[in-house]
Design a protein around this motif. Structure first.
Motif, PDB file in Angstrom:
ATOM      1  N   GLY A 292    -120.589  28.494  -4.875  1.00  0.00           N
ATOM      2  CA  GLY A 292    -121.611  29.366  -4.325  1.00  0.00           C
ATOM      3  C   GLY A 292    -121.926  30.585  -5.145  1.00  0.00           C
TER       4      GLY A 292
ATOM      5  N   TRP B 147    -130.647  19.729   0.640  1.00  0.00           N
ATOM      6  CA  TRP B 147    -130.924  20.836  -0.293  1.00  0.00           C
ATOM      7  C   TRP B 147    -129.631  21.362  -0.905  1.00  0.00           C
ATOM      8  CZ3 TRP B 147    -134.481  22.965  -3.144  1.00  0.00           C
ATOM      9  CH2 TRP B 147    -134.335  24.259  -3.587  1.00  0.00           C
ATOM     10  N   ASN B 148    -128.645  21.625  -0.075  1.00  0.00           N
ATOM     11  CA  ASN B 148    -127.374  22.137  -0.586  1.00  0.00           C
ATOM     12  C   ASN B 148    -126.626  21.102  -1.405  1.00  0.00           C
ATOM     13  OD1 ASN B 148    -127.702  24.666   0.572  1.00  0.00           O
ATOM     14  ND2 ASN B 148    -126.785  24.044   2.505  1.00  0.00           N
TER      15      ASN B 148
ATOM     16  N   HIS C 281    -121.742  18.199   2.902  1.00  0.00           N
ATOM     17  CA  HIS C 281    -121.420  18.041   1.479  1.00  0.00           C
ATOM     18  C   HIS C 281    -120.800  16.681   1.182  1.00  0.00           C
ATOM     19  CE1 HIS C 281    -122.571  22.112   0.713  1.00  0.00           C
ATOM     20  NE2 HIS C 281    -121.696  22.578   1.570  1.00  0.00           N
TER      21      HIS C 281
ATOM     22  N   TRP D 100    -131.286  20.832   5.226  1.00  0.00           N
ATOM     23  CA  TRP D 100    -130.412  21.775   4.524  1.00  0.00           C
ATOM     24  C   TRP D 100    -129.260  21.050   3.823  1.00  0.00           C
ATOM     25  CZ3 TRP D 100    -131.593  26.342   2.984  1.00  0.00           C
ATOM     26  CH2 TRP D 100    -132.533  27.111   3.689  1.00  0.00           C
TER      27      TRP D 100
ATOM     28  N   GLN E  37    -122.934  20.633   9.776  1.00  0.00           N
ATOM     29  CA  GLN E  37    -122.723  21.704   8.806  1.00  0.00           C
ATOM     30  C   GLN E  37    -121.428  21.473   8.032  1.00  0.00           C
ATOM     31  OE1 GLN E  37    -124.661  24.429   8.133  1.00  0.00           O
ATOM     32  NE2 GLN E  37    -126.262  23.723   9.497  1.00  0.00           N
TER      33      GLN E  37
ATOM     34  N   GLN F 181    -130.677  23.696  -8.630  1.00  0.00           N
ATOM     35  CA  GLN F 181    -131.580  23.158  -7.623  1.00  0.00           C
ATOM     36  C   GLN F 181    -132.378  21.959  -8.120  1.00  0.00           C
ATOM     37  OE1 GLN F 181    -133.763  26.524  -6.176  1.00  0.00           O
ATOM     38  NE2 GLN F 181    -132.012  27.324  -5.052  1.00  0.00           N
TER      39      GLN F 181
ATOM     40  N   ARG G 191    -121.850  24.712  -7.702  1.00  0.00           N
ATOM     41  CA  ARG G 191    -122.583  24.489  -6.450  1.00  0.00           C
ATOM     42  C   ARG G 191    -121.657  24.660  -5.253  1.00  0.00           C
ATOM     43  NH1 ARG G 191    -126.940  21.510  -6.153  1.00  0.00           N
ATOM     44  NH2 ARG G 191    -126.368  20.182  -7.903  1.00  0.00           N
ATOM     45  N   GLN G 192    -120.439  24.154  -5.358  1.00  0.00           N
ATOM     46  CA  GLN G 192    -119.495  24.255  -4.260  1.00  0.00           C
ATOM     47  C   GLN G 192    -118.960  25.680  -4.112  1.00  0.00           C
ATOM     48  OE1 GLN G 192    -116.526  21.327  -5.176  1.00  0.00           O
ATOM     49  NE2 GLN G 192    -117.909  19.599  -4.860  1.00  0.00           N
TER      50      GLN G 192
END
Length: 777
Positions: free
Chosen positions: A639, A199-200, A169, A196, A165, A677, A636-637
């Motif tokens: 949020g 995706w992220n 990134h 995930w 997690q 996305q 993106r970072q």
């Protein structure tokens, strides 16, 4: 607060310690939101000896700092444990996490070296050793540590997931993990982490590969089907997206779908070619045990407001009707979208006495337009509020609820006393103070106790002064200066100057002068504007007359009723390589387009928008900085996404992602979401050179919520409209900045004052009247 420590000594720990700790945790959570993490840590730790804080509270104090992204503030807390080695060792994983997140790499390495001498080794500490290697951008070392970790602590990878997690990134590490290790490890939990992570990271095709592997391994959880559906849609496989979503719908409980999977519905079903047909198939097939609220969610995504209203009215009149709070919220939303406020009030008082409504539902109902304006609805909600088990300590939301609805002298006196006591403690409580600025005087007039009424009047009269802290203006001035430096450097760096197209829907004649001024004052050399007249202005020659003299303006007329239609029409007619949205009632300063495009070019962004925004509230006659967010950064970072009125994007983005045309609201959010996305780079702009206007008449806006709904994220109040020109960078705004058609202020009142810019000498000071109370009509 020594009383808590004293109480701990006097009580058997197994009986009373937990309630005392829970009370401290509740108070600390409130302090963290109102005063910051430092205040929260004082609440949690000060009642106890420095070397022996309760382990639960110490963890909570550190975690509060980490959640607030102030890891450096957590490090001194560990020094309290210097004489308590047992507790400090139990905190070891938390301490190295704080060191890594505070970017104290030397301290983290030294701590890790000491920890590796411990017997037995601590798995959680070793995990953060992997994270440290990732933070130092050493993927090969991280992989070596990862192998060692699995050899040392076995094949149970549950403890490994926090590491993945943390590092997902870091694309080089993620790629290396997948290439050298991923295929040999078939544990579904690790594959889910990879899915995930992809995706992220904006890599939907690879996310789809990993989530399909998880599903093939027999892990068939509804959230995984939703992830697979979203990844398939973002990868361009609409058929697979609909298939995955259908399977997920069959396997998920309806109430879970409404709460957690509405995003998937919005992103996958909201396309004109499949939404209505697919939705009808689902609802008519008879294969699904859909609840009423799920049907409402499906219709809400398709903009079928009348269907929601008709079904609720029909069901609520039937014998044996079972009230559902979330379905009622959907019904209210549909009524508000169609301006049927009387129907909301009528149905509210018909809710059965045995129906379950919690504080969250009551607050949502209260915030709906016009609900608080009738005695019957006020009485209903206050009676429900009395029936609930009240929390031990007041919050701004509970006080607003009580003050808004109290209809007896006793209730008013109680809530007024509690409100005054709460504010006497000095809490910022933005939303509560704004509520008092608007309604406090009338509430105080009905409070029977003169002393309490006077305290409430004082708080009401000083609410805007408290919020208009001079430090806020100083903060904004310093931020403006920094942004000016950034803007100047971007302009000096040069680059091409492609044609830019402004997309500007307009439906009110009163907004035409402001829109014309905003277009005319832009400094970008190659600019066109496509104005789409709609609503009452559709077919009105006044639009062409208002835009006369601007050679680069195209005027189109559209008979539709949704913003997505107007924006697509404008973009189809536009010729620019970049497109910039304008809201007709917002103010765009001279360098708005220039700074936005140069920022996009310098950051190589495909799309941009402002998450931090300035807005003027006619209700409060003040300018605020709302939703304060870090800018000059990748969305993106961060949020979060920008506002619709500040969207800027390259033509290539629009050619791949058009605006959704069959929804009444949210087309801006979905445009941002789809862009991120599908891999486009979305950038967060600074808040300057733009001002949102919020009228007192909420029906004049697409979003009907009151201004107070903006304020949980508002950090700074800049004072009255005399400061309107402080929001510009690089040059003094071209007069006049028109607020006259909105709040009755003359252009002379808004002459530039106290503004310094690199390109201009400071203008002379103009004496300005102090703005008090509400604006004139």
């Amino acid at each position: 607060m020594p009383c808590f420590a004293q109480r701990e000594k006097e009580m058997p720990k197994h009986v009373h310690a937990e309630p005392v700790h829970d009370a401290l945790l509740k108070r600390a959570a409130q302090c963290a939101s109102l005063e910051g993490p430092e205040a929260a840590t004082r609440v949690l730790l000060d009642p106890f000896p420095e070397s022996a804080p309760p382990e639960k509270l110490f963890r909570a104090a550190v975690r509060t700092c980490l959640n607030a992204r102030k890891a450096a503030a957590a490090l001194p807390l560990f020094e309290r444990l210097a004489s308590n080695p047992g507790l400090r060792r139990r905190m070891a994983a938390l301490e190295i996490e704080a060191l890594v997140k505070a970017e104290d790499m030397a301290g983290a390495e030294a701590f890790l070296a000491r920890a590796r001498l411990w017997t037995p080794p601590v798995a959680a500490v070793e995990q953060w050793g992997i994270a440290l290697a990732c933070a130092q951008e050493e993927p090969d070392a991280a992989i070596v540590l990862l192998y060692r970790h699995l050899d040392r602590f076995g094949d149970d990878v549950a403890a490994l997931l926090p590491v993945l997690q943390q590092v997902r990134h870091k694309e080089p590490l993620t790629d290396a993990l997948i290439l050298r290790y991923g295929d040999s490890l078939t544990d579904p939990r690790v594959m889910i982490a990879f899915a995930w992570g992809m995706w992220n990271g904006g890599r939907p095709s690879e996310a789809l590969y990993w989530v399909e592997r998880v599903l093939a391994a027999g892990v068939a959880r509804p959230p995984l089907y939703m992830l697979a559906a979203r990844a398939a849609m973002a990868s361009g496989d609409a058929a697979k997206a609909r298939r995955m979503l259908s399977v997920g719908l069959m396997s998920i409980l309806p109430e879970d779908l409404v709460g957690n999977s509405l995003l998937a519905l919005q992103e996958i079903l909201l396309s004109e070619d499949n939404l209505l047909e697919f939705q009808r198939e689902l609802l008519a097939s008879g294969e699904f045990s859909f609840s009423r609220e799920l049907r409402s969610a499906l219709q809400l995504t398709g903009g079928e407001m009348e269907g929601i209203i008709e079904r609720y009215l029909r069901d609520s009149a039937a014998p044996g009707f079972e009230f559902n709070a979330r379905e009622f919220i959907f019904f209210c939303g549909a009524c508000i979208e169609t301006s049927r406020y009387d129907l909301v009030r009528a149905e509210l008082v018909r809710i059965p006495p045995e129906a379950e409504l919690d504080t969250h539902h009551l607050i949502r109902i209260l915030r709906m337009p016009t609900v608080e304006e009738t005695p019957a609805t006020r009485a209903f909600v206050i009676n429900r509020l009395r029936a609930l088990r009240m929390v031990d300590e007041d919050t701004p939301s509970s006080l607003i609820l009580g003050l808004s609805l109290a209809d007896s002298s006793a209730d008013r006196a109680t809530f007024a006393q509690r409100c005054a006591a709460f504010l006497d403690q000095g809490y910022p409580a933005h939303e509560l103070r704004l509520f008092l600025a608007e309604h406090g005087a009338s509430i105080a007039a009905s409070v029977p106790d003169p002393a309490v009424a006077e305290r409430l009047r004082v708080h009401s009269a000083t609410a805007m002064d408290v919020l208009s802290d001079p430090t806020s203006l100083s903060f904004v001035n310093s931020e403006r200066h920094l942004c000016e430096i950034m803007h100047q450097r971007m302009i000096e760096a040069g680059g091409d100057t492609p044609k830019v197209s402004i997309l500007a829907p307009v439906h009110r004649a009163a907004d035409l002068p402001n829109l014309r001024d905003c277009i005319a004052r832009q400094t970008w050399p190659d600019l066109e504007a496509v104005v789409v007249a709609n609503g009452p202005l559709c077919g009105d020659p006044a639009v062409e007359a208002a835009m006369s003299g601007l050679a680069t303006v195209k005027v189109l007329h559209h008979h539709g009723r949704r913003v997505g239609e107007f924006l697509n029409t404008a973009a189809d007619a536009a010729e620019g390589a970049y497109m910039v949205r304008f809201d007709a009632d917002d103010i765009y300063y001279d360098n708005y387009v220039t700074t936005a495009i140069r920022t996009m070019q310098s950051s190589n962004a495909d799309m941009a928008g402002k998450s931090a925004v300035f807005f003027y509230s006619e209700t409060f006659n003040r300018i605020f900085l709302a939703r304060h967010a870090r800018y000059f950064a990748d969305a993106r970072q961060l949020g979060y996404y920008g506002t619709g009125s500040t969207q800027c994007f390259r033509r290539e983005v629009f050619e791949k992602i058009r605006f959704i045309e069959h929804i009444d609201r949210g087309e801006d959010y979905l445009f941002y979401t789809n862009a991120i996305q599908t891999g486009w780079k979305v950038f967060n702009l600074d808040p300057f050179n733009h001002l949102i206007i919020r009228r007192t008449d909420r029906s004049a806006h697409t979003w009907h919520a009151g201004d107070r709904a903006l304020f949980p994220g508002a950090l700074h109040c800049l004072g009255g409209p005399q400061n309107i020109n402080r929001l510009a960078t690089l040059s003094v705004p071209t007069p006049p900045i028109r607020l006259a058609h909105i709040c009755g202020l003359s252009p002379e009142t808004l002459r530039p004052a106290n503004l310094t810019s690199p390109a201009h000498s400071p203008p002379a000071e103009v004496p300005l009247p102090r703005q008090t109370g509400r604006p004139s009509a």
